[in-house]
Design a protein around this motif. Structure first.
Motif, PDB file in Angstrom:
ATOM      1  N   SER A   1       0.809  -1.222   0.000  1.00 21.35           N
ATOM      2  CA  SER A   1       0.000   0.000   0.000  1.00 21.35           C
ATOM      3  C   SER A   1       0.845   1.275   0.000  1.00 21.35           C
ATOM      4  O   SER A   1       0.359   2.344  -0.359  1.00 21.35           O
ATOM      5  CB  SER A   1      -0.920   0.014   1.229  1.00 21.35           C
ATOM      6  N   ASP A   2       2.106   1.193   0.358  1.00 20.82           N
ATOM      7  CA  ASP A   2       2.963   2.390   0.406  1.00 20.82           C
ATOM      8  C   ASP A   2       3.774   2.574  -0.874  1.00 20.82           C
ATOM      9  O   ASP A   2       4.678   3.398  -0.920  1.00 20.82           O
ATOM     10  CB  ASP A   2       3.914   2.300   1.611  1.00 20.82           C
ATOM     11  N   GLU A   3       3.467   1.802  -1.924  1.00 26.89           N
ATOM     12  CA  GLU A   3       4.259   1.880  -3.147  1.00 26.89           C
ATOM     13  C   GLU A   3       3.452   2.422  -4.320  1.00 26.89           C
ATOM     14  O   GLU A   3       3.343   1.810  -5.381  1.00 26.89           O
ATOM     15  CB  GLU A   3       4.840   0.508  -3.490  1.00 26.89           C
ATOM     16  N   GLY A   4       2.801   3.528  -4.121  1.00 25.13           N
ATOM     17  CA  GLY A   4       2.172   4.283  -5.205  1.00 25.13           C
ATOM     18  C   GLY A   4       1.067   3.541  -5.924  1.00 25.13           C
ATOM     19  O   GLY A   4       0.022   3.242  -5.354  1.00 25.13           O
ATOM     20  N   ASP A   5       1.310   3.243  -7.217  1.00 29.49           N
ATOM     21  CA  ASP A   5       0.264   2.686  -8.071  1.00 29.49           C
ATOM     22  C   ASP A   5       0.115   1.172  -7.950  1.00 29.49           C
ATOM     23  O   ASP A   5      -0.773   0.590  -8.590  1.00 29.49           O
ATOM     24  CB  ASP A   5       0.546   3.019  -9.542  1.00 29.49           C
ATOM     25  N   VAL A   6       0.932   0.519  -7.155  1.00 28.26           N
ATOM     26  CA  VAL A   6       0.886  -0.939  -7.079  1.00 28.26           C
ATOM     27  C   VAL A   6      -0.482  -1.455  -6.637  1.00 28.26           C
ATOM     28  O   VAL A   6      -1.052  -2.356  -7.258  1.00 28.26           O
ATOM     29  CB  VAL A   6       2.009  -1.480  -6.166  1.00 28.26           C
ATOM     30  N   PRO A   7      -1.117  -0.901  -5.557  1.00 30.70           N
ATOM     31  CA  PRO A   7      -2.434  -1.411  -5.157  1.00 30.70           C
ATOM     32  C   PRO A   7      -3.467  -1.291  -6.258  1.00 30.70           C
ATOM     33  O   PRO A   7      -4.271  -2.208  -6.478  1.00 30.70           O
ATOM     34  CB  PRO A   7      -2.788  -0.535  -3.954  1.00 30.70           C
ATOM     35  N   ALA A   8      -3.494  -0.154  -6.984  1.00 28.29           N
ATOM     36  CA  ALA A   8      -4.474   0.032  -8.049  1.00 28.29           C
ATOM     37  C   ALA A   8      -4.253  -0.966  -9.183  1.00 28.29           C
ATOM     38  O   ALA A   8      -5.199  -1.489  -9.768  1.00 28.29           O
ATOM     39  CB  ALA A   8      -4.399   1.460  -8.575  1.00 28.29           C
ATOM     40  N   GLU A   9      -2.994  -1.264  -9.498  1.00 27.29           N
ATOM     41  CA  GLU A   9      -2.683  -2.211 -10.564  1.00 27.29           C
ATOM     42  C   GLU A   9      -3.136  -3.630 -10.188  1.00 27.29           C
ATOM     43  O   GLU A   9      -3.553  -4.403 -11.050  1.00 27.29           O
ATOM     44  CB  GLU A   9      -1.182  -2.200 -10.843  1.00 27.29           C
ATOM     45  N   LEU A  10      -3.056  -3.959  -8.896  1.00 23.91           N
ATOM     46  CA  LEU A  10      -3.478  -5.277  -8.446  1.00 23.91           C
ATOM     47  C   LEU A  10      -4.988  -5.359  -8.263  1.00 23.91           C
ATOM     48  O   LEU A  10      -5.590  -6.409  -8.430  1.00 23.91           O
ATOM     49  CB  LEU A  10      -2.792  -5.623  -7.117  1.00 23.91           C
ATOM     50  N   ARG A  11      -5.577  -4.208  -7.928  1.00 26.83           N
ATOM     51  CA  ARG A  11      -7.010  -4.189  -7.632  1.00 26.83           C
ATOM     52  C   ARG A  11      -7.841  -4.459  -8.888  1.00 26.83           C
ATOM     53  O   ARG A  11      -8.844  -5.154  -8.841  1.00 26.83           O
ATOM     54  CB  ARG A  11      -7.402  -2.854  -7.028  1.00 26.83           C
ATOM     55  N   ALA A  12      -7.438  -3.908 -10.030  1.00 25.21           N
ATOM     56  CA  ALA A  12      -8.235  -4.012 -11.253  1.00 25.21           C
ATOM     57  C   ALA A  12      -8.466  -5.462 -11.681  1.00 25.21           C
ATOM     58  O   ALA A  12      -9.619  -5.871 -11.914  1.00 25.21           O
ATOM     59  CB  ALA A  12      -7.585  -3.213 -12.369  1.00 25.21           C
ATOM     60  N   PRO A  13      -7.434  -6.295 -11.814  1.00 26.35           N
ATOM     61  CA  PRO A  13      -7.694  -7.694 -12.190  1.00 26.35           C
ATOM     62  C   PRO A  13      -8.484  -8.455 -11.120  1.00 26.35           C
ATOM     63  O   PRO A  13      -9.256  -9.354 -11.445  1.00 26.35           O
ATOM     64  CB  PRO A  13      -6.297  -8.288 -12.380  1.00 26.35           C
ATOM     65  N   ALA A  14      -8.292  -8.074  -9.844  1.00 30.89           N
ATOM     66  CA  ALA A  14      -9.044  -8.731  -8.776  1.00 30.89           C
ATOM     67  C   ALA A  14     -10.529  -8.430  -8.899  1.00 30.89           C
ATOM     68  O   ALA A  14     -11.375  -9.325  -8.788  1.00 30.89           O
ATOM     69  CB  ALA A  14      -8.523  -8.286  -7.411  1.00 30.89           C
ATOM     70  N   VAL A  15     -10.858  -7.162  -9.141  1.00 32.99           N
ATOM     71  CA  VAL A  15     -12.263  -6.762  -9.293  1.00 32.99           C
ATOM     72  C   VAL A  15     -12.888  -7.464 -10.491  1.00 32.99           C
ATOM     73  O   VAL A  15     -14.032  -7.931 -10.431  1.00 32.99           O
ATOM     74  CB  VAL A  15     -12.382  -5.233  -9.423  1.00 32.99           C
ATOM     75  N   LYS A  16     -12.151  -7.546 -11.589  1.00 36.07           N
ATOM     76  CA  LYS A  16     -12.661  -8.221 -12.785  1.00 36.07           C
ATOM     77  C   LYS A  16     -12.961  -9.695 -12.484  1.00 36.07           C
ATOM     78  O   LYS A  16     -13.999 -10.229 -12.898  1.00 36.07           O
ATOM     79  CB  LYS A  16     -11.630  -8.112 -13.906  1.00 36.07           C
ATOM     80  N   ALA A  17     -12.060 -10.344 -11.756  1.00 30.62           N
ATOM     81  CA  ALA A  17     -12.256 -11.756 -11.418  1.00 30.62           C
ATOM     82  C   ALA A  17     -13.440 -11.942 -10.482  1.00 30.62           C
ATOM     83  O   ALA A  17     -14.227 -12.882 -10.639  1.00 30.62           O
ATOM     84  CB  ALA A  17     -10.985 -12.315 -10.779  1.00 30.62           C
TER      85      ALA A  17
END
Length: 452
Positions: free
Chosen positions: A178-194
């Motif tokens: 969560s402290d590394e900028g765009d990493v959470p958003a990049e991981l969140r998108a495929p998770a939401v799609k799944a």
């Protein structure tokens, strides 16, 4: 020794006397039982003819024996089978000799299947399918149970659970980074799609099933109406045998009579009820009360009236539910006009009503055809049904609700979304019987027959 560590045995075929009887033995002592009674075990999974002898050396029977060393067996344990002549004396002697061998005992109902479940040979949905297959009375019940036994629901549930865990891993990785900028958003998108894909798949399964889980118990159809309108004659006509007393005197039927029918593979329980009327007879009053109660709980009521007479709206009102005016839509009450052979005051038959002669058989074929169509609509897509029990539907609904909540929470807090995903995976684990199901195992397996 704990009962689960003991070797169990039981007659696994039909009741004696019979041409052939099969006695199964499962557990650590199965090999010892086989050696004691038949000599050295035959090669695994090969039938061998042996003379069985008791401890005193006296012969028991000329039999066929099989040896299934675990874990490559039905229960995952060592299993021996004795195929003997099915006489009572033969079975008594064989079972008596097995009892003498240490750490062996008679199996409890469903214990062979429970051990197969506990040893990972089948999941809980497959065990339920096996139970349904044993108790299937119609061809549609048999086909549905066989699909469950072959893993129709279990395979889908395992796939869903794995995909939930993968989506959960992505969400939780976003929490870790969560402290590394765009990493959470990049991981969140495929998770939401799944998660959305999983949500839609499970929702589609639940929406398409109709009453498929009711195929196990069957459709309940009550024949009701005033006294002496031909209710008992109709149930005899549907059953094609004399199951109810037919009399010209009103009030003959005092209790509820049930008959099980197979209509094009659909199991149907038809109930003949007492004539509904006001009476001072306390016995008949109880019959009328039971008739009203059973008719109100039925999936469909055939309300019999004589000829062109109108049905009593006050008597029918407690039974009528939505859709009652259209038989094809699964309504609750159908008007059936009986005694058309008498030709008295017939009048016009309204849409959705049936005209029959229960005594002569006129119109019965059309009524049965309508009942089959009703059953098909009621049970829905039972031919490819995944859900066959209320327990399965409840757990799938829990998983669906958790996925829905996780979608609403993921943008606002990954921790809460991850927790909902864990709850969804847990519900599917319970469906398969892999987590927290000890409370339901006894209820499921005690309904099995002994030896299965």
């Amino acid at each position: 020794m704990h009962p689960r560590d003991q070797t169990i045995f039981a007659l696994s075929s039909g009741r004696a006397p019979s041409a052939i009887a099969v006695v199964r033995v499962s557990g650590a002592q199965a090999g010892s039982v086989l050696t004691t009674l038949a000599g050295n075990p035959p090669p695994p999974r090969q039938a061998s003819r042996r003379l069985l002898r008791g401890g005193s050396g006296q012969p028991i029977d000329d039999a066929v024996v099989l040896w299934f060393p675990g874990p490559a067996s039905a229960t995952g344990e060592d299993v021996a089978e004795f195929h003997v002549h099915g006489g009572r004396a033969v079975l008594a002697a064989l079972l008596g000799e097995i009892c003498k061998i240490p750490n062996t005992r008679a199996a409890e109902p469903g214990e062979f299947t429970r051990r197969a479940f506990e040893n990972g040979k089948l999941d809980l949905t497959e065990a339920e399918g096996l139970d349904d297959l044993i108790h299937a009375d119609t061809d549609r019940q048999r086909r549905q149970a066989l699909r469950q036994l072959q893993g129709l629901l279990g395979n889908r549930a395992r796939d869903w659970r794995e995909r939930i865990i993968e989506a959960s891993a992505l969400i939780e990785a976003g929490i870790d980074f969560s402290d590394e900028g765009d990493v959470p958003a990049e991981l969140r998108a495929p998770a939401v799609k799944a998660i959305k894909a999983l949500h839609d798949e499970i929702a589609e399964v639940l929406a398409a099933q109709g009453h498929s889980e009711r195929l196990r118990e069957g459709l309940v159809v009550a024949i009701a109406g005033e006294p002496n309108v031909g209710k008992s004659t109709l149930i005899n006509q549907l059953a094609r045998r004399e199951v109810a007393i037919v009399s010209p005197y009103a009030g003959t039927t005092r209790d509820v009579i049930e008959v099980q029918l197979d209509l094009d593979g659909y199991p149907v329980t038809v109930i003949d009820t007492a004539g509904i009327r006001e009476t001072d007879d306390p016995v008949e009053q109880e019959g009328v009360r039971r008739a009203r109660a059973r008719a109100a709980d039925a999936d469909l009521v055939l309300w019999l009236v004589e000829g062109g007479r109108a049905g009593d709206p006050d008597a029918m009102r407690p039974l009528r539910r939505s859709g009652a005016d259209d038989p094809s839509s699964g309504g609750a009450v159908w008007i059936v006009r009986n005694k058309i052979d008498l030709g008295r005051n017939q009048g016009a038959i309204a849409p959705g009503e049936f005209a029959i002669s229960a005594s002569r058989g006129d119109g019965i074929a059309e009524l049965v055809e309508a009942l089959v169509k009703f059953a098909a609509r009621f049970f829905g897509m039972s031919e490819g049904a995944l859900v066959t029990r209320a327990r399965q539907r409840d757990l799938l609904q829990q998983a669906l609700d958790s996925l829905h909540r996780s979608l609403g929470l993921v943008e606002h807090g990954e921790e809460l979304a991850a927790e909902e995903l864990r709850a969804a995976a847990f519900a599917l684990g319970r469906l398969l019987g892999r987590v927290d199901v000890e409370d339901v195992l006894g209820a499921i397996f005690q309904k099995f027959c002994i030896g299965k």
